[in-house]
Design an enzyme around this catalytic site. Sequence first.
Site, PDB file in Angstrom:
ATOM      1  N   ASP A  41      24.195  14.022   7.124  1.00  0.00           N
ATOM      2  CA  ASP A  41      23.923  15.445   7.322  1.00  0.00           C
ATOM      3  C   ASP A  41      22.509  15.769   6.814  1.00  0.00           C
ATOM      4  OD1 ASP A  41      23.875  18.169   7.372  1.00  0.00           O
ATOM      5  OD2 ASP A  41      25.790  18.441   6.345  1.00  0.00           O
TER       6      ASP A  41
ATOM      7  N   CYS B 179      22.494  20.655  14.052  1.00  0.00           N
ATOM      8  CA  CYS B 179      21.564  19.562  13.711  1.00  0.00           C
ATOM      9  C   CYS B 179      21.919  18.261  14.447  1.00  0.00           C
ATOM     10  CB  CYS B 179      21.540  19.313  12.202  1.00  0.00           C
ATOM     11  SG  CYS B 179      21.033  20.753  11.234  1.00  0.00           S
ATOM     12  N   ARG B 180      22.972  17.575  13.996  1.00  0.00           N
ATOM     13  CA  ARG B 180      23.231  16.228  14.512  1.00  0.00           C
ATOM     14  C   ARG B 180      23.808  16.194  15.925  1.00  0.00           C
ATOM     15  NH1 ARG B 180      26.810  14.678   9.543  1.00  0.00           N
ATOM     16  NH2 ARG B 180      27.173  16.915   9.819  1.00  0.00           N
ATOM     17  N   SER B 181      24.911  16.923  16.167  1.00  0.00           N
ATOM     18  CA  SER B 181      25.526  16.799  17.503  1.00  0.00           C
ATOM     19  C   SER B 181      24.678  17.401  18.625  1.00  0.00           C
ATOM     20  CB  SER B 181      26.969  17.323  17.515  1.00  0.00           C
ATOM     21  OG  SER B 181      27.043  18.694  17.230  1.00  0.00           O
TER      22      SER B 181
ATOM     23  N   ASN C 187      27.111  22.018  14.331  1.00  0.00           N
ATOM     24  CA  ASN C 187      26.621  21.990  15.722  1.00  0.00           C
ATOM     25  C   ASN C 187      25.226  22.607  15.852  1.00  0.00           C
ATOM     26  OD1 ASN C 187      27.642  23.199  19.038  1.00  0.00           O
ATOM     27  ND2 ASN C 187      26.801  21.231  18.474  1.00  0.00           N
TER      28      ASN C 187
ATOM     29  N   CYS D  90      29.775  17.425  15.124  1.00  0.00           N
ATOM     30  CA  CYS D  90      29.352  17.365  13.720  1.00  0.00           C
ATOM     31  C   CYS D  90      29.946  18.578  13.011  1.00  0.00           C
ATOM     32  CB  CYS D  90      27.822  17.302  13.605  1.00  0.00           C
ATOM     33  SG  CYS D  90      26.945  18.738  14.255  1.00  0.00           S
TER      34      CYS D  90
HETATM   35  P1  4NP Z   1      25.147  19.610  11.414  1.00  0.00           P
HETATM   36  O1  4NP Z   1      24.423  20.087  10.074  1.00  0.00           O
HETATM   37  O2  4NP Z   1      26.604  19.429  11.064  1.00  0.00           O
HETATM   38  O3  4NP Z   1      24.474  18.335  11.723  1.00  0.00           O
HETATM   39  O4  4NP Z   1      24.909  20.696  12.438  1.00  0.00           O
HETATM   40  C1  4NP Z   1      24.878  21.186   9.339  1.00  0.00           C
HETATM   41  C2  4NP Z   1      24.591  22.457   9.754  1.00  0.00           C
HETATM   42  C3  4NP Z   1      25.012  23.558   9.020  1.00  0.00           C
HETATM   43  C4  4NP Z   1      25.721  23.357   7.855  1.00  0.00           C
HETATM   44  C5  4NP Z   1      26.022  22.072   7.428  1.00  0.00           C
HETATM   45  C6  4NP Z   1      25.597  20.998   8.176  1.00  0.00           C
HETATM   46  N1  4NP Z   1      26.133  24.464   7.081  1.00  0.00           N
HETATM   47  O5  4NP Z   1      26.693  24.255   5.997  1.00  0.00           O
HETATM   48  O6  4NP Z   1      25.932  25.616   7.511  1.00  0.00           O
END
Ligand code: 4NP
Length: 155
Positions: A124, A13-15, A11, A8
């Site tokens: 997201d 939240c989703r992955s 790294n 994702c």
């Molecule tokens: P992820 O979510 O891609 O599912 O881990 C996010 C985590 C952090 C950010 C964006 C999305 N960020 O902008 O820091």
Amino acid sequence: MMRVLFVCLGNICRSPTAEGVLRHQLREAGLAGRVEVASAGTGDWHVGRPPDARTLKAAARRGYDFSAQRAQQVSAADFTAHDLILAMDLNNLRDLKRLQPATGRAELDLFLRRYQADKDEVPDPYYEGEQGFEHVLDLIEAACAGLVREIKGRL
Ligand code: 4NP
């Protein structure tokens, strides 16, 4: 041994959720020792950190514990280290295609679309409330069941 990498943006939240849920489902299927599961982000902001507190909280409500996982950034070398790389959204897929070396053996695909024809992105949840994290878990649990079926067929 089959090696699967979820990717994702951050790294956190989703992955990591997909990594933890797949590990859990593989243990339940008696396949834990047959598959290596990892996750990474296209971005580097959170490298070395545990999953987002909201990710851990939503996971705990369903009996999962992802707190030992640490964020890492995806690299071109991951295309040789893994058999299957699964992107959480279309931006992740586009960034991965740019990074993909000509010789990498990993198959690259969009996670949800591969297992559910009517779905494509895991949205997201970073700027969402608790409901966003619940939705991510719902989507990932369902798609991981399809992935476990695929893995059974491939082993
Ligand atoms: P992820 O979510 O891609 O599912 O881990 C996010 C985590 C952090 C950010 C964006 C999305 N960020 O902008 O820091």
